[in-house]
Design an enzyme around this catalytic site. Structure first.
Site, PDB file in Angstrom:
ATOM      1  N   HIS A 185       2.820   6.073  -1.793  1.00  0.00           N
ATOM      2  CA  HIS A 185       3.457   7.127  -1.010  1.00  0.00           C
ATOM      3  C   HIS A 185       4.982   6.998  -1.027  1.00  0.00           C
ATOM      4  CE1 HIS A 185      -0.502   8.313   0.217  1.00  0.00           C
ATOM      5  NE2 HIS A 185      -0.745   7.137   0.754  1.00  0.00           N
ATOM      6  N   LYS A 237      -6.276  10.302  -9.344  1.00  0.00           N
ATOM      7  CA  LYS A 237      -5.925  10.442  -7.925  1.00  0.00           C
ATOM      8  C   LYS A 237      -5.791  11.937  -7.675  1.00  0.00           C
ATOM      9  CE  LYS A 237      -4.291   8.749  -3.898  1.00  0.00           C
ATOM     10  NZ  LYS A 237      -4.973   7.815  -2.996  1.00  0.00           N
ATOM     11  N   HIS A 286       0.822  -1.207   0.000  1.00  0.00           N
ATOM     12  CA  HIS A 286       0.000   0.000   0.000  1.00  0.00           C
ATOM     13  C   HIS A 286       0.860   1.263   0.000  1.00  0.00           C
ATOM     14  CE1 HIS A 286      -3.556   2.489   1.002  1.00  0.00           C
ATOM     15  NE2 HIS A 286      -2.666   3.212   1.680  1.00  0.00           N
TER      16      HIS A 286
END
Length: 322
Positions: free
Chosen positions: A215, A259, A200
């Site tokens: 990230h 996004k 993730h």
């Protein structure tokens, strides 16, 4: 007499050869000894001790950034281009955000950066697809974690976590902590084990046509090179003070899925990324913001937990510099 003289000369030649051989052996031994002593003297005078263990993550983050002795050699250029907003739909950045030194990445196969990027093709993108880790994938996880554990950044972080009674001083316990926290597979719904903290945060996921995670700047750059990410512009950025290093929030599409806003650190090492996220998640009270300082840039690391089989894992963690 001639026979005696010949025997004497032969014996003398043998003794001379033995003497020369012994001299070479002694010289080689001395050179090896000098080399070893020189290396130990170099280590003694050039390896500085780790700084004093801080009591808070803010001070830790300052110390960790100080350990980033050089900027990433793999990042050639950051093309910020146009500023945008989360509600915009136009493209204000016709060029890629990142330009990498691909040839250098190919040569440095054992760097933490190369070992991180080796993991990028080990996972299913859709969280609704079951993950099936192979022995090779697990070995690559450990190769990456062992390399990270060998850095001063992670050594300092582990010493901080020991100080906070979060982990023991044992290397194996610390390695196990990182492996379980980041690589334990879990389900984000429907009972399908198709996610993990690492996948993730350091990569990206898709669930019901929504982009999750992403990230990490290296994964963003990798996916740009592959044509999967289309950078649309930046929303906010704070320079850290070293070349090509910043806290950045951006808008983009990933596999043609919008996004509107996403944040990550730019130009820092994988070990610093993992150290900051790990320390903030484990040493900060549940759902509390974690304040950090990286050079000139102040930011807050936001984290949310994910409970799975009695374990407290990372649901998400990312920097917010707004």
């Amino acid at each position: 007499m001639d026979a005696v003289q010949q025997q004497t000369n032969s014996t003398s030649n043998i003794d001379s050869a033995k003497c020369q051989k012994l001299k070479r052996f002694v010289i080689v031994g001395l050179l090896i000894t000098i080399g070893i002593l020189s290396w130990h003297f170099y280590e003694y005078f050039h390896s500085k001790p780790l700084p004093k263990t801080p009591d808070d993550v803010l001070t830790l983050s300052k110390n960790l950034y100080a350990e980033e002795t050089e900027v990433s050699p793999y990042l050639y250029k950051v093309n910020l281009q146009g500023k945008t907003t989360s509600g915009a739909h136009d493209d204000r950045a016709p060029r890629n955000l990142f330009e990498l030194h691909q040839d250098l990445l190919a040569r440095d196969a054992n760097s933490t950066t190369a070992l991180l990027m080796r993991l990028f093709d080990n996972y299913e993108l859709d969280v609704a697809v079951q993950e099936h880790p192979t022995p090779e994938h697990v070995q690559e996880q450990y190769d990456f974690l062992r390399a990270v554990m060998g850095t001063r950044v992670m050594k300092l972080t582990m010493r901080f976590l020991v100080h906070k009674d979060i982990v023991s001083v044992e290397y194996d316990d610390q390695l196990r902590l990182l492996q379980e926290l980041w690589f334990t597979p879990y389900s984000r719904g429907r009972g399908i084990v198709g996610s993990s903290s690492f996948e993730h945060v350091f990569m990206a996921e898709i669930r019901d046509q929504k982009v999750l995670g992403l990230h990490n700047w290296l994964y963003f750059a990798d996916q740009e090179q592959r044509g999967n990410v289309d950078y649309k512009g930046w929303l906010n950025h704070k320079e850290m003070g070293k070349h090509n290093q910043m806290v950045l929030s951006v808008r983009y599409t990933f596999h043609n899925i919008n996004k509107p806003v996403n944040g990550f650190f730019v130009g820092i090492s994988p070990e610093l990324d993992m150290a900051l996220y790990t320390a903030c998640f484990l040493a900060t009270a549940k759902e509390e913001p974690c304040h950090i300082q990286l050079g000139h840039a102040s930011a807050t690391i936001v984290s949310h937990e994910w409970k799975w089989n009695g374990m407290r894992l990372i649901g998400t963690v990312y920097p917010d510099s707004s």
